[in-house]
Design a protein around this motif. Structure first.
Motif, PDB file in Angstrom:
ATOM      1  N   LEU A  58       0.400   2.406  -4.734  1.00 54.36           N
ATOM      2  CA  LEU A  58      -0.708   1.801  -4.014  1.00 54.36           C
ATOM      3  C   LEU A  58      -1.842   2.808  -3.879  1.00 54.36           C
ATOM      4  O   LEU A  58      -1.635   3.938  -3.441  1.00 54.36           O
ATOM      5  CB  LEU A  58      -0.225   1.367  -2.630  1.00 54.36           C
ATOM      6  N   ALA A  59      -3.038   2.414  -4.285  1.00 54.51           N
ATOM      7  CA  ALA A  59      -4.211   3.278  -4.177  1.00 54.51           C
ATOM      8  C   ALA A  59      -5.191   2.640  -3.211  1.00 54.51           C
ATOM      9  O   ALA A  59      -5.548   1.476  -3.355  1.00 54.51           O
ATOM     10  CB  ALA A  59      -4.866   3.462  -5.539  1.00 54.51           C
ATOM     11  N   MET A  60      -5.613   3.403  -2.213  1.00 47.49           N
ATOM     12  CA  MET A  60      -6.570   2.893  -1.242  1.00 47.49           C
ATOM     13  C   MET A  60      -7.883   3.633  -1.405  1.00 47.49           C
ATOM     14  O   MET A  60      -7.903   4.857  -1.473  1.00 47.49           O
ATOM     15  CB  MET A  60      -6.042   3.062   0.175  1.00 47.49           C
ATOM     16  N   LEU A  61      -8.952   2.865  -1.459  1.00 46.37           N
ATOM     17  CA  LEU A  61     -10.283   3.431  -1.592  1.00 46.37           C
ATOM     18  C   LEU A  61     -11.067   3.159  -0.326  1.00 46.37           C
ATOM     19  O   LEU A  61     -10.996   2.079   0.244  1.00 46.37           O
ATOM     20  CB  LEU A  61     -11.006   2.804  -2.782  1.00 46.37           C
ATOM     21  N   ARG A  62     -11.828   4.133   0.082  1.00 44.18           N
ATOM     22  CA  ARG A  62     -12.671   3.954   1.258  1.00 44.18           C
ATOM     23  C   ARG A  62     -14.069   3.605   0.777  1.00 44.18           C
ATOM     24  O   ARG A  62     -14.697   4.372   0.055  1.00 44.18           O
ATOM     25  CB  ARG A  62     -12.677   5.227   2.088  1.00 44.18           C
TER      26      ARG A  62
ATOM     27  N   LYS B  18       3.631  -7.352   0.774  1.00 48.61           N
ATOM     28  CA  LYS B  18       4.600  -6.522   1.483  1.00 48.61           C
ATOM     29  C   LYS B  18       5.504  -5.784   0.498  1.00 48.61           C
ATOM     30  O   LYS B  18       5.862  -4.630   0.718  1.00 48.61           O
ATOM     31  CB  LYS B  18       5.427  -7.356   2.447  1.00 48.61           C
ATOM     32  N   LEU B  19       5.871  -6.437  -0.600  1.00 46.46           N
ATOM     33  CA  LEU B  19       6.664  -5.753  -1.632  1.00 46.46           C
ATOM     34  C   LEU B  19       5.890  -4.580  -2.219  1.00 46.46           C
ATOM     35  O   LEU B  19       6.442  -3.507  -2.443  1.00 46.46           O
ATOM     36  CB  LEU B  19       7.059  -6.730  -2.750  1.00 46.46           C
ATOM     37  N   LYS B  20       4.605  -4.785  -2.461  1.00 48.51           N
ATOM     38  CA  LYS B  20       3.778  -3.710  -3.020  1.00 48.51           C
ATOM     39  C   LYS B  20       3.659  -2.545  -2.042  1.00 48.51           C
ATOM     40  O   LYS B  20       3.732  -1.384  -2.436  1.00 48.51           O
ATOM     41  CB  LYS B  20       2.400  -4.245  -3.373  1.00 48.51           C
ATOM     42  N   LEU B  21       3.490  -2.846  -0.751  1.00 42.21           N
ATOM     43  CA  LEU B  21       3.395  -1.781   0.254  1.00 42.21           C
ATOM     44  C   LEU B  21       4.672  -0.954   0.326  1.00 42.21           C
ATOM     45  O   LEU B  21       4.628   0.246   0.551  1.00 42.21           O
ATOM     46  CB  LEU B  21       3.103  -2.373   1.628  1.00 42.21           C
ATOM     47  N   ARG B  22       5.815  -1.599   0.152  1.00 42.35           N
ATOM     48  CA  ARG B  22       7.098  -0.897   0.228  1.00 42.35           C
ATOM     49  C   ARG B  22       7.528  -0.300  -1.102  1.00 42.35           C
ATOM     50  O   ARG B  22       8.564   0.355  -1.172  1.00 42.35           O
ATOM     51  CB  ARG B  22       8.185  -1.862   0.686  1.00 42.35           C
TER      52      ARG B  22
END
Length: 108
Positions: free
Chosen positions: A93-97, A50-54
């Motif tokens: 934060l990096a999101m990969l599909r 949650k800390l990383k998301l924020r």
């Protein structure tokens, strides 16, 4: 201290086996004590996620409440998450599909 502090709350729940003999206090205490390290680990993992998301890196006023019920043990942690400039700034934060297909063939 940067602006943007936010209320912070994470939950962890674990089912536990209930002794058939309700007077077996030692068995119930043993089961709860066996669950505790895993609940603490999951709680820490959720706090860090949650800390990383924020994009925050600290929590102040962290308070945990453990509730033991008939068939479930729950733990709730609350606090205030902030971004402190004195601590390392979290990476974006990096999101990969991963479910994208590259071989699109059309059939007629």
């Amino acid at each position: 201290l940067h602006r943007g502090e936010q209320l912070f709350e994470v939950h962890v729940c674990r089912a536990r086996q209930v002794s058939k003999n309700l007077n077996n206090v030692e068995y119930n205490a043993t089961r709860v004590s066996e669950l505790m390290p895993f609940m603490e680990f999951d709680l820490h993992k959720q706090i860090m996620s949650k800390l990383k998301l924020r994009a925050h890196n600290a929590v102040f006023g962290l308070r945990t409440v453990l509730s033991i019920g008939e068939g479930m043990v729950t733990c709730v942690a609350t606090g205030t998450s902030v971004l402190l400039s004195a601590l390392p700034i979290p990476q974006p934060l990096a999101m990969l599909r991963t479910d994208v297909r590259t071989d699109f063939h059309q059939t007629s």
